[in-house]
Design a protein around this motif. Structure first.
Motif, short mmCIF file in Angstrom:
data_model
loop_
_atom_site.label_atom_id
_atom_site.label_comp_id
_atom_site.label_asym_id
_atom_site.label_seq_id
_atom_site.Cartn_x
_atom_site.Cartn_y
_atom_site.Cartn_z
N HIS A 1 3.36 0.24 -4.62
CA HIS A 1 1.99 0.60 -4.94
C HIS A 1 1.02 0.19 -3.84
CE1 HIS A 1 -1.66 1.18 -7.36
NE2 HIS A 1 -0.90 1.97 -8.09
N GLU A 2 1.23 -0.95 -3.19
CA GLU A 2 0.34 -1.38 -2.11
C GLU A 2 0.40 -0.39 -0.95
OE1 GLU A 2 1.07 -5.37 -0.93
OE2 GLU A 2 0.42 -6.23 -2.85
N MET A 3 1.60 0.10 -0.65
CA MET A 3 1.74 1.08 0.43
C MET A 3 1.06 2.39 0.04
SD MET A 3 5.16 2.44 2.43
CE MET A 3 5.53 0.77 3.00
N LEU A 4 1.18 2.78 -1.21
CA LEU A 4 0.51 4.00 -1.67
C LEU A 4 -0.99 3.88 -1.47
CD1 LEU A 4 0.89 6.77 -3.22
CD2 LEU A 4 0.29 5.49 -5.29
N ASP A 5 -1.53 2.71 -1.77
CA ASP A 5 -2.96 2.48 -1.60
C ASP A 5 -3.36 2.57 -0.12
OD1 ASP A 5 -5.61 1.64 -2.65
OD2 ASP A 5 -5.23 -0.16 -1.48
N LEU A 6 -2.53 2.03 0.76
CA LEU A 6 -2.80 2.09 2.19
C LEU A 6 -2.77 3.53 2.70
CD1 LEU A 6 -0.78 -0.99 3.50
CD2 LEU A 6 -3.26 -0.75 3.38
N VAL A 7 -1.79 4.29 2.24
CA VAL A 7 -1.70 5.70 2.64
C VAL A 7 -2.93 6.46 2.14
CG1 VAL A 7 -0.38 7.84 2.40
CG2 VAL A 7 0.82 5.67 2.72
N ALA A 8 -3.38 6.13 0.93
CA ALA A 8 -4.57 6.80 0.37
C ALA A 8 -5.79 6.52 1.23
CB ALA A 8 -4.81 6.31 -1.06
N GLN A 9 -5.82 5.36 1.90
CA GLN A 9 -6.94 5.01 2.77
C GLN A 9 -6.79 5.57 4.17
OE1 GLN A 9 -8.11 0.79 2.50
NE2 GLN A 9 -6.88 0.65 0.63
N GLY A 10 -5.66 6.27 4.42
CA GLY A 10 -5.47 6.93 5.71
C GLY A 10 -4.44 6.33 6.61
N ALA A 11 -3.75 5.27 6.16
CA ALA A 11 -2.72 4.65 7.00
C ALA A 11 -1.55 5.62 7.19
CB ALA A 11 -2.23 3.35 6.36
N ALA A 12 -0.99 5.61 8.39
CA ALA A 12 0.13 6.50 8.68
C ALA A 12 1.45 5.82 8.29
CB ALA A 12 0.14 6.85 10.16
N LEU A 13 2.40 6.62 7.87
CA LEU A 13 3.74 6.12 7.59
C LEU A 13 4.57 6.20 8.85
CD1 LEU A 13 4.39 7.79 4.12
CD2 LEU A 13 4.05 5.36 4.56
N GLU A 14 5.38 5.17 9.09
CA GLU A 14 6.22 5.17 10.29
C GLU A 14 7.23 6.30 10.21
OE1 GLU A 14 8.00 1.40 10.77
OE2 GLU A 14 6.12 0.30 10.95
#
Length: 247
Positions: free
Chosen positions: A232-245
């Motif tokens: 869930h924390e990663m989902l939140d980061l992606v929602a804020q625009g963070a890129a997935l490796e």
């Protein structure tokens, strides 16, 4: 028609106390909270489309479940209020609207007359309704507002919103899908229409989230309607625009 299995009245299992506490936590004064709780109960809506305005004497607060507006593709989850919130309008003038319950949905169903009566004499009730409307506008802006974020971020933002499991679930005796956040009900087409995106772009984003373990590889049920969030924390980061490796 409701059955005894569809409703939990305040007199059962101290629900009246829990409902009162629920409204107090929303900033309502103790006397008004008790009065509103006395005019409320927990209601279970089966999956399917229904006309809310058929009985305009109620408003509903979603406790668990996902609802789609019939006149727009927006998806709404826990804490969203259904029904006409213009409490200073007579019930016979309330607009009749259709909604689609995408899965069995639990709501706090409140007598509109009771809510209206308390709103007319208690400012704390008016503030609660104002805060509800403000929260609705916030969701509209953050989740559904047109912006320049990538499709992946917008899909993640919507899943993050729909997976929200408020403490009121436990307080009111409605259990969520275990301890892992789950979005259950909408198809990928529902998600695409809600965001104004193509189905193909949403499918691509969902596959990316699964590939990186943000979502479970399968839904654990009807996979096309169930999305189990593993990170869930990663989902939140992606929602804020963070890129997935890159995998």
């Amino acid at each position: 028609m409701s059955t005894p299995f569809d409703e939990i009245r305040p007199r059962r299992n101290n629900l009246g106390v829990r409902l009162t506490q629920h409204f107090v936590r929303r900033g309502v004064g103790a006397e008004a909270a008790a009065g509103i709780a006395a005019g409320s109960f927990i209601h279970r809506h089966p999956a399917g489309q229904t006309m809310l305005g058929r009985r305009p004497d109620y408003v509903d607060i979603i406790v668990a479940g996902i609802v789609c507006d019939a006149d727009s593709p927006r998806l709404w989850a826990s804490d969203h209020w259904l029904g006409d919130l213009d409490l200073f309008q007579e019930s016979n003038l309330v607009l009749r609207t259709w909604v689609d319950f995408l899965c069995p949905t639990w709501t706090i169903r409140i007598s509109r007359d009771v809510l209206r009566s308390w709103a007319m004499r208690d400012l704390s009730v008016q503030r609660m309704v104002h805060n509800v409307l403000t929260a609705r506008l916030t969701v509209q802006e953050i989740v559904y507002g047109l912006d320049q974020r990538p499709t992946l971020a917008r899909v993640a933002q919507l899943l993050d919103y729909l997976s929200h499991q408020p403490e009121s679930l436990k307080e009111l005796g409605v259990r969520p899908h275990g301890t892992t956040p789950v979005v259950h009900g909408p198809t990928q087409r529902h998600l695409a229409e809600a965001l104004g995106l193509s189905l193909g772009s949403v499918e691509k984003s969902m596959n990316t989230l699964r590939k990186h373990g943000v979502l479970a590889s399968s839904g654990g049920g009807r996979a096309n309607r169930t999305y189990r969030i593993m990170k869930h924390e990663m989902l939140d980061l992606v929602a804020q625009g963070a890129a997935l490796e890159a995998a």
